[in-house]
Design an enzyme around this catalytic site. Structure first.
Site, PDB file in Angstrom:
ATOM      1  N   GLY A  15       0.842  -1.197   0.000  1.00 35.54           N
ATOM      2  CA  GLY A  15       0.000   0.000   0.000  1.00 35.54           C
ATOM      3  C   GLY A  15       0.874   1.242   0.000  1.00 35.54           C
ATOM      4  N   LYS A  21       1.769  -0.024   7.194  1.00 37.35           N
ATOM      5  CA  LYS A  21       2.400  -1.283   6.779  1.00 37.35           C
ATOM      6  C   LYS A  21       3.380  -1.777   7.847  1.00 37.35           C
ATOM      7  CE  LYS A  21       4.138   0.387   2.968  1.00 37.35           C
ATOM      8  NZ  LYS A  21       3.681   1.772   3.148  1.00 37.35           N
ATOM      9  N   GLU A  89      10.082  -2.492   4.389  1.00 40.49           N
ATOM     10  CA  GLU A  89      10.523  -1.660   3.263  1.00 40.49           C
ATOM     11  C   GLU A  89      11.367  -2.431   2.241  1.00 40.49           C
ATOM     12  OE1 GLU A  89      10.816   2.323   3.662  1.00 40.49           O
ATOM     13  OE2 GLU A  89      11.051   2.347   5.838  1.00 40.49           O
ATOM     14  N   CYS A 148      -9.010  15.005   0.711  1.00 48.06           N
ATOM     15  CA  CYS A 148     -10.473  14.845   0.718  1.00 48.06           C
ATOM     16  C   CYS A 148     -10.974  13.797   1.703  1.00 48.06           C
ATOM     17  CB  CYS A 148     -10.962  14.509  -0.687  1.00 48.06           C
ATOM     18  SG  CYS A 148     -10.531  12.833  -1.186  1.00 48.06           S
ATOM     19  N   CYS A 186      -6.983  12.922  -6.139  1.00 49.43           N
ATOM     20  CA  CYS A 186      -6.201  14.038  -5.586  1.00 49.43           C
ATOM     21  C   CYS A 186      -4.694  13.863  -5.845  1.00 49.43           C
ATOM     22  CB  CYS A 186      -6.448  14.173  -4.086  1.00 49.43           C
ATOM     23  SG  CYS A 186      -8.148  14.618  -3.669  1.00 49.43           S
TER      24      CYS A 186
HETATM   25  P1  TTP Z   1       7.033   3.416   4.155  1.00 53.29           P
HETATM   26  O1  TTP Z   1       7.354   2.532   5.314  1.00 53.29           O
HETATM   27  O2  TTP Z   1       6.290   2.843   3.009  1.00 53.29           O
HETATM   28  O3  TTP Z   1       6.241   4.671   4.646  1.00 53.29           O
HETATM   29  P2  TTP Z   1       5.458   4.833   5.967  1.00 53.29           P
HETATM   30  O4  TTP Z   1       6.312   4.421   7.119  1.00 53.29           O
HETATM   31  O5  TTP Z   1       4.872   6.208   5.956  1.00 53.29           O
HETATM   32  O6  TTP Z   1       4.270   3.825   5.717  1.00 53.29           O
HETATM   33  P3  TTP Z   1       3.628   2.754   6.672  1.00 53.29           P
HETATM   34  O7  TTP Z   1       2.989   3.490   7.808  1.00 53.29           O
HETATM   35  O8  TTP Z   1       2.621   2.111   5.776  1.00 53.29           O
HETATM   36  O9  TTP Z   1       4.732   1.839   7.104  1.00 53.29           O
HETATM   37  O10 TTP Z   1       8.399   4.086   3.685  1.00 53.29           O
HETATM   38  C1  TTP Z   1       8.504   4.685   2.507  1.00 53.29           C
HETATM   39  C2  TTP Z   1       9.907   5.199   2.280  1.00 53.29           C
HETATM   40  O11 TTP Z   1      10.094   5.230   0.883  1.00 53.29           O
HETATM   41  C3  TTP Z   1      10.132   6.611   2.777  1.00 53.29           C
HETATM   42  O12 TTP Z   1      11.453   6.763   3.277  1.00 53.29           O
HETATM   43  C4  TTP Z   1       9.999   7.454   1.520  1.00 53.29           C
HETATM   44  C5  TTP Z   1      10.487   6.529   0.452  1.00 53.29           C
HETATM   45  N1  TTP Z   1       9.911   6.707  -0.881  1.00 53.29           N
HETATM   46  C6  TTP Z   1      10.765   6.799  -1.979  1.00 53.29           C
HETATM   47  O13 TTP Z   1      11.987   6.768  -1.829  1.00 53.29           O
HETATM   48  N2  TTP Z   1      10.240   6.956  -3.222  1.00 53.29           N
HETATM   49  C7  TTP Z   1       8.881   6.991  -3.455  1.00 53.29           C
HETATM   50  O14 TTP Z   1       8.461   7.108  -4.613  1.00 53.29           O
HETATM   51  C8  TTP Z   1       7.999   6.875  -2.307  1.00 53.29           C
HETATM   52  C9  TTP Z   1       6.517   6.904  -2.514  1.00 53.29           C
HETATM   53  C10 TTP Z   1       8.570   6.729  -1.046  1.00 53.29           C
HETATM   54 MG    MG Z   2       6.820   2.018   7.183  1.00 56.98          MG
END
Ligand code: TTP
Ligand code: MG
Length: 201
Positions: A15, A21, A89, A148, A186
Site C-alpha cells: 500500500g 504497513k 521496506e 479529501c 487528488c
Molecule cells: P514506508 O514505510 O512505506 O512509509 P510509511 O512508514 O509512511 O508507511 P507505513 O505506515 O505504511 O509503514 O516508507 C517509505 C519510504 O520510501 C520513505 O522513506 C519514503 C520513500 N519513498 C521513496 O523513496 N520513493 C517513493 O516514490 C515513495 C513513494 C517513497
Molecule cells: Mg513504514
C-alpha cells in the site's frame, strides 16, 4: 535438517505511505513471538528515518532489526532454528531479494515483508509486482487522503510545495515533510502523456 516447505510462504503487506504497513508487520511479528517462533527482522540500511537496528512504526512501536545492504546478507543472520524472516521496506533492496525469499520459503521459513506497491508517480515500485505475484498472501492497506479524506492508495511527493515531476529520482527517503497520502483523484504528478486519449462523447 531443512524444514518442510509446507511451513513456508510469502506474506506481503503493501500500500502507500502512511497506511500502517510497518505497524502491521510488527503486529504479525509480535503474535509469532508469543508463539515462541524464532524470528529475525531485517530492513534495508537505506532508511535511516527513525533508528538504526530497529524497525519503528509511526505509532512508535518498535522491534530489533538487522540492517542489510545486500539481500544475501540475510543468510549470515539466520540458522536452522529460524522459523520466520520479516523484512520492512523491502522495495529498497535489490531484485535479488526475490530469489533469496523463494529460497528461504522453499526451506520452510515463513517470510513476511512490507513494501510500497507504487512509487510517488503511481507506477509499480521496481520488482514489487513480481513479489506480489509470487506471494501466498497479500494485504493491500490504504491510508487516508490528506486532501479529501477518501481512502488513499497513492503517495504524493511534494517538492518546494509542488507535486514532484515524473522523471524525478525514485528514491527520496522521507516522511511527512516530502510525502502525503492521496486518493486517485487528488494524486498529482507533472507528466506529459505519450498517448493523446480523448473520450468519444
Ligand atoms: P514506508 O514505510 O512505506 O512509509 P510509511 O512508514 O509512511 O508507511 P507505513 O505506515 O505504511 O509503514 O516508507 C517509505 C519510504 O520510501 C520513505 O522513506 C519514503 C520513500 N519513498 C521513496 O523513496 N520513493 C517513493 O516514490 C515513495 C513513494 C517513497
Ligand atoms: Mg513504514
Amino acid at each position: 535438517m531443512a524444514k518442510s516447505y509446507k511451513n513456508g510462504g510469502i506474506e506481503v503487506i503493501t500500500g502507500p505511505m502512511f497506511a500502517g504497513k510497518t505497524e502491521e508487520l510488527l503486529r504479525r511479528v509480535r503474535r509469532l513471538q508469543f508463539a515462541k517462533k524464532n524470528i529475525v527482522v531485517f530492513k534495508p540500511a537505506l532508511d535511516d528515518r527513525y533508528a538504526l537496528n530497529e524497525v519503528v512504526s509511526h505509532d512508535k512501536s518498535r522491534t530489533k532489526s538487522v540492517n542489510i545492504v545486500s539481500p544475501s546478507e540475510i543468510f549470515t543472520h539466520i540458522d536452522e532454528h529460524t522459523d520466520v524472516v520479516a523484512i520492512d521496506e523491502i522495495q529498497f533492496l535489490t531484485e535479488d531479494v526475490l530469489e533469496v525469499v523463494e529460497f528461504m520459503v522453499n526451506h520452510g521459513i515463513l517470510v513476511i515483508v512490507s513494501g510500497l506497491d507504487t512509487d510517488f508517480r503511481g507506477e509499480p515500485f521496481t520488482f514489487m509486482p513480481k513479489l506480489l505475484a509470487k506471494a501466498e498472501n497479500v494485504l493491500k492497506l490504504s491510508a487516508v487522503c490528506v486532501k479529501c479524506g477518501a481512502p488513499a492508495t497513492k503517495t504524493q511527493r511534494i517538492v518546494d510545495g509542488k507535486p514532484a515531476k515524473y522523471h524525478d529520482p525514485i528514491v527520496l527517503i522521507g516522511a511527512s515533510e516530502s510525502y502525503e497520502a492521496r486518493c486517485r483523484s487528488c494524486h498529482k504528478v507533472y507528466y506529459k502523456p505519450k498517448l493523446k486519449l480523448e473520450l468519444p462523447w
